[in-house]
Design an enzyme around this catalytic site. Sequence first.
Site, PDB file in Angstrom:
ATOM      1  N   PRO A   2      30.525  19.770  33.560  1.00 36.29           N
ATOM      2  CA  PRO A   2      30.647  20.406  34.860  1.00 36.29           C
ATOM      3  C   PRO A   2      31.889  20.130  35.663  1.00 36.29           C
ATOM      4  O   PRO A   2      31.992  19.126  36.334  1.00 36.29           O
ATOM      5  CB  PRO A   2      29.470  19.825  35.619  1.00 36.29           C
ATOM      6  CG  PRO A   2      29.318  18.457  35.052  1.00 36.29           C
ATOM      7  CD  PRO A   2      30.018  18.416  33.752  1.00 36.29           C
ATOM      8  N   GLU A   3      32.804  21.028  35.649  1.00 38.28           N
ATOM      9  CA  GLU A   3      33.850  21.095  36.657  1.00 38.28           C
ATOM     10  C   GLU A   3      33.892  22.559  36.993  1.00 38.28           C
ATOM     11  O   GLU A   3      33.122  23.335  36.435  1.00 38.28           O
ATOM     12  CB  GLU A   3      35.188  20.605  36.103  1.00 38.28           C
ATOM     13  CG  GLU A   3      35.376  19.124  36.342  1.00 38.28           C
ATOM     14  CD  GLU A   3      36.752  18.613  35.945  1.00 38.28           C
ATOM     15  OE1 GLU A   3      37.740  19.300  36.250  1.00 38.28           O
ATOM     16  OE2 GLU A   3      36.812  17.550  35.340  1.00 38.28           O
ATOM     17  N   LYS A  59      31.709  22.750  42.703  1.00 38.01           N
ATOM     18  CA  LYS A  59      30.771  22.436  41.630  1.00 38.01           C
ATOM     19  C   LYS A  59      29.336  22.742  42.014  1.00 38.01           C
ATOM     20  O   LYS A  59      28.408  22.433  41.269  1.00 38.01           O
ATOM     21  CB  LYS A  59      30.904  20.951  41.246  1.00 38.01           C
ATOM     22  CG  LYS A  59      32.314  20.568  40.824  1.00 38.01           C
ATOM     23  CD  LYS A  59      32.515  19.075  40.757  1.00 38.01           C
ATOM     24  CE  LYS A  59      33.998  18.735  40.649  1.00 38.01           C
ATOM     25  NZ  LYS A  59      34.245  17.285  40.793  1.00 38.01           N
ATOM     26  N   ARG A 254      39.108   6.594  38.182  1.00 38.77           N
ATOM     27  CA  ARG A 254      38.999   7.499  37.027  1.00 38.77           C
ATOM     28  C   ARG A 254      40.218   7.378  36.122  1.00 38.77           C
ATOM     29  O   ARG A 254      41.348   7.292  36.593  1.00 38.77           O
ATOM     30  CB  ARG A 254      38.880   8.972  37.465  1.00 38.77           C
ATOM     31  CG  ARG A 254      38.088   9.211  38.705  1.00 38.77           C
ATOM     32  CD  ARG A 254      36.668   8.776  38.605  1.00 38.77           C
ATOM     33  NE  ARG A 254      35.896   9.588  37.687  1.00 38.77           N
ATOM     34  CZ  ARG A 254      34.580   9.511  37.582  1.00 38.77           C
ATOM     35  NH1 ARG A 254      33.899   8.658  38.335  1.00 38.77           N
ATOM     36  NH2 ARG A 254      33.943  10.267  36.734  1.00 38.77           N
TER      37      ARG A 254
END
Length: 290
Positions: A2-3, A59, A254
């Site tokens: 999911p992006e 999103k 990240r």
Amino acid sequence: MPELPDVELTRRDLKRWLVGAIVTAADTEDARLSRPASPRSFAHALVGRTFERIDRRGKWLRIDLDDGGKVFSHLGMTGGWVRVAVDAPVVRFERARVDVVLRGRAFSVRYVDARRFGRLLAVREDIADWTGLGPDPFADGIDVGLFSDALAKGRRSVKEIVMDQRVLAGVGNILATEGLWMARIDPRSPGDALALPADARAIARGLRRAIASELADRKRYTDRRTDSFFVYGHAQQPCPRCGTRLSSVVLGGRTTVFCRGCQVRRGPKGGGKAERKDSGSPLRATRTRR
DNA sequence: CGGCATGTTGCGCA
DNA sequence: TTGCGCAACATGCC
């Protein structure tokens, strides 16, 4: 999964499957997904209703019901929707189901989510997670002026700013990594050190290309893991553009892959990762005209 | 077995 | 008060 591009493809699936469909049964036992609403209210809000439209911002997905109710869905890290026969058994990682009838045909749509970082809730009003989102780079486009202002204000790295959902909705770690590589800008550059608005324009363009590219080959390799990324996940391998070995750092928690060879770094140079900032002269952002 | 993972949130510390 | 780093969430997969 999911992006922004994956969520957009999910939106198209759900639109095809659900708009105009009447709910015959709905269920989720998962209190975690429906936080802060009660999982019980899910079935109650849905059964007997018709789905009218489905929108995406960043999103998040929002499905409007014919009685004014709304269903919000966020796929978290591992969420997704699948369509199966109405009598199909529970699928792997299934967390919710919605059985419907559309044009006389009955089928079932299931929400699957291994890690359960996603959200799924039926509510009456828009939720703050939705209303607080910034512009969607795919649906709304990127207003370079506004985007440039947001970058200029940020002391964080440009990558962290770009991933801030209030600045641009839907940009995650993959898109930010790929987009900055396409823009040839070093993700470690502080936002307020960028050459604006030229860099903002370059990043906007890079993100658009990254989104288009992912949309295109996500469609192609339905769910294969053949990754088609230029740099994401390719640390230590040669840069596809200049051949330099790709570097990896952690920004905002990240993993971030970039090329020291062809992505220009703005702002203070310096050896290490942790640089001391002694009270010094404020950095002068280079301004570029035209 | 260890390490890493597309996202978000909340806590503790500077 | 604000900002930042990082653990936590829950689980799969290489």
